[in-house]
Design an enzyme around this catalytic site. Structure first.
Site, PDB file in Angstrom:
ATOM      1  N   LYS A 130      -5.525 -10.886  -7.627  1.00 45.46           N
ATOM      2  CA  LYS A 130      -6.688 -11.002  -6.744  1.00 45.46           C
ATOM      3  C   LYS A 130      -7.827 -10.092  -7.211  1.00 45.46           C
ATOM      4  CE  LYS A 130      -6.746  -9.101  -2.609  1.00 45.46           C
ATOM      5  NZ  LYS A 130      -6.712  -8.750  -1.190  1.00 45.46           N
ATOM      6  N   LYS A 164       0.820  -1.216   0.000  1.00 43.51           N
ATOM      7  CA  LYS A 164       0.000   0.000   0.000  1.00 43.51           C
ATOM      8  C   LYS A 164       0.849   1.259   0.000  1.00 43.51           C
ATOM      9  CE  LYS A 164      -4.434  -1.366   1.932  1.00 43.51           C
ATOM     10  NZ  LYS A 164      -5.487  -1.010   2.885  1.00 43.51           N
ATOM     11  N   LYS A 192     -11.175  -4.212  -5.116  1.00 44.42           N
ATOM     12  CA  LYS A 192     -11.916  -2.994  -5.447  1.00 44.42           C
ATOM     13  C   LYS A 192     -10.994  -1.936  -6.056  1.00 44.42           C
ATOM     14  CE  LYS A 192     -11.990  -2.298  -0.526  1.00 44.42           C
ATOM     15  NZ  LYS A 192     -12.911  -2.715   0.524  1.00 44.42           N
TER      16      LYS A 192
HETATM   17  P1  AMP Z   1     -10.927  -5.853   1.838  1.00 46.78           P
HETATM   18  O1  AMP Z   1     -11.934  -5.582   0.785  1.00 46.78           O
HETATM   19  O2  AMP Z   1      -9.549  -6.031   1.271  1.00 46.78           O
HETATM   20  O3  AMP Z   1     -11.006  -4.922   3.005  1.00 46.78           O
HETATM   21  O4  AMP Z   1     -11.272  -7.285   2.426  1.00 46.78           O
HETATM   22  C1  AMP Z   1     -12.393  -7.582   3.206  1.00 46.78           C
HETATM   23  C2  AMP Z   1     -12.482  -9.085   3.432  1.00 46.78           C
HETATM   24  O5  AMP Z   1     -12.672  -9.776   2.181  1.00 46.78           O
HETATM   25  C3  AMP Z   1     -11.220  -9.717   4.047  1.00 46.78           C
HETATM   26  O6  AMP Z   1     -11.602 -10.794   4.898  1.00 46.78           O
HETATM   27  C4  AMP Z   1     -10.463 -10.212   2.845  1.00 46.78           C
HETATM   28  O7  AMP Z   1      -9.567 -11.238   3.164  1.00 46.78           O
HETATM   29  C5  AMP Z   1     -11.607 -10.686   1.944  1.00 46.78           C
HETATM   30  N1  AMP Z   1     -11.237 -10.583   0.538  1.00 46.78           N
HETATM   31  C6  AMP Z   1     -10.912  -9.453  -0.142  1.00 46.78           C
HETATM   32  N2  AMP Z   1     -10.642  -9.710  -1.437  1.00 46.78           N
HETATM   33  C7  AMP Z   1     -10.782 -11.067  -1.578  1.00 46.78           C
HETATM   34  C8  AMP Z   1     -10.650 -11.969  -2.684  1.00 46.78           C
HETATM   35  N3  AMP Z   1     -10.321 -11.544  -3.906  1.00 46.78           N
HETATM   36  N4  AMP Z   1     -10.892 -13.281  -2.453  1.00 46.78           N
HETATM   37  C9  AMP Z   1     -11.254 -13.737  -1.224  1.00 46.78           C
HETATM   38  N5  AMP Z   1     -11.396 -12.936  -0.147  1.00 46.78           N
HETATM   39  C10 AMP Z   1     -11.166 -11.621  -0.313  1.00 46.78           C
END
Ligand code: AMP
Ligand code: TRP
Length: 348
Positions: free
Chosen positions: A208, A125, A211
């Site tokens: 991955k 980041k 967003k």
């Molecule tokens: P974030 O959007 O990065 O804040 O992630 C929120 C939750 O979603 C966390 O538990 C992440 O580990 C999970 N997460 C985010 N992106 C993915 C993805 N592409 N596949 C699986 N889990 C995800």
């Protein structure tokens, strides 16, 4: 999930689940399959569960205030629409429970600079410009450890990307327990399970789903309508070969593997079950089936989120009520922590 977490010397803690998601933009299929859907399953299995919209983590990078407010409510709506029941689970936003930041300060004094410097999420980041990153972004994992340990949470369901932060949380718990000669904090277990711990980008199966990708076609948003979901799956990148006959044949085919994983997670099937059913199919057959399944599972969530967002006051009331319940658990644990540290006035 094991029945209880284990402290440094084997002390037992009642099972309690905590997890957090940042309200920093659109929820996508990765968040749903990797997090929200599994949270709802945990709740339904009867484990005490606390879920937090981590707004204080979000501001470690600049957030527009109006957008943050909107994203926090929309995330709450996403939780509820995915099956989280605010009467069964505790749903709230982090900034309403001051004990998180109070505990984070304590952990800032437990965690070591060297531990924090190894965090890959910070490196990703902050990028090349680490000198310009906020101090909060560097300290992010200590606040995350506080989120978890201020509830003595024993299990934390997350996606694979959070594993390193969870290991740091364990280090903090162990060091605190060791330095003060107590068995006060549980050594929390990460719960990284299922076929969708890493949902990949629809345009590039080696990245991955996220967003932050500039292309909206790379992800399915929980706010997408049925036509958009179907179109994104139709246009998802694939290779020209039909699906292999078994899961081993997916090893070198990231895009194919991703679509099969998504199918398995949405259908609650194992990878082998999906391959037994769909092995050998061309993508012109498999993609429409996946699109139907995704629309069937995701479109109702998006519709329900839209409905909930029509009444933001009700969402705010839900979050405040959740915060009060969260505080009732966190406040005594913080007091005991202060007492262990020798803070005058913290004794029971
Ligand atoms: P974030 O959007 O990065 O804040 O992630 C929120 C939750 O979603 C966390 O538990 C992440 O580990 C999970 N997460 C985010 N992106 C993915 C993805 N592409 N596949 C699986 N889990 C995800
Ligand atoms: N760091 C997590 C993420 O980016 C969000 C988070 C903050 C979290 N506090 C947490 C997850 C505590 C689990 C437990 O996804």
């Amino acid at each position: 999930m094991t029945e209880a977490g284990t402290g440094a010397g084997g002390a037992k803690f009642a099972p309690r689940v905590f997890s957090g998601i940042q309200p920093s933009g659109d929820l996508h299929l990765g968040n749903y399959l990797g997090a929200l859907k599994r949270f709802a399953e945990t709740q339904d299995a009867g484990v005490e569960s606390i879920y937090c919209m981590v707004d204080l983590h979000a501001i470690t990078v600049w957030q527009d205030p109006a957008e943050l407010r909107h994203a926090t409510r929309e995330l709450a709506a996403g939780f509820i629409a995915s099956g989280l029941d605010p009467d069964k689970s505790i749903l709230f936003n982090q900034s309403q429970v001051a004990e998180h930041t109070q505990m984070a300060w304590v952990f800032n004094c437990v965690a070591r600079m060297g531990w924090m410097k190894r965090m890959t999420q910070f490196k990703d980041k902050a990028g090349k410009n680490a000198e310009q990153a906020s101090l909060g972004l560097f300290g992010y994992p200590a606040l995350m450890a506080a989120d978890i340990l201020v509830y003595h949470a024993t299990h934390v369901p997350v996606g694979e990307d959070q594993k390193q932060h969870l290991e740091l949380t364990q280090e903090i718990a162990r060091k605190f327990n060791h330095d003060y000669g107590v068995e006060f904090f549980p050594v929390t277990e990460p719960v990284i399970e299922g076929t969708a711990t890493r949902v990949m980008n629809l345009r590039d199966g080696t990245k991955k789903m996220s967003k932050s990708d500039p292309s909206d076609m790379s992800r399915i948003n929980l706010t997408d309508d049925a036509d958009t979901i179907a179109k994104k799956i139709r246009k998802a990148k694939t290779d020209p070969e039909p699906l292999p006959l078994d899961a081993d044949g997916l090893a070198e085919r990231p895009e194919a593997r991703n679509l099969v994983n998504i199918y398995a997670a949405l259908a609650d099937m194992s990878l082998d079950q999906v391959m037994a059913e769909a092995g050998g199919q061309s993508f012109s057959v498999f993609k429409p089936r996946l699109a139907d399944l995704a629309v069937d599972r995701i479109a109702p969530i998006s519709a329900e989120m839209g409905r909930l967002m029509e009444d933001p006051d009700e969402i705010d009331r839900t979050l405040s009520a959740g915060a009060a319940r969260a505080r009732a658990i966190a406040a005594p644990i913080l007091r005991r922590t202060y007492d262990i540290l020798g803070m005058v006035g913290a004794g029971a």
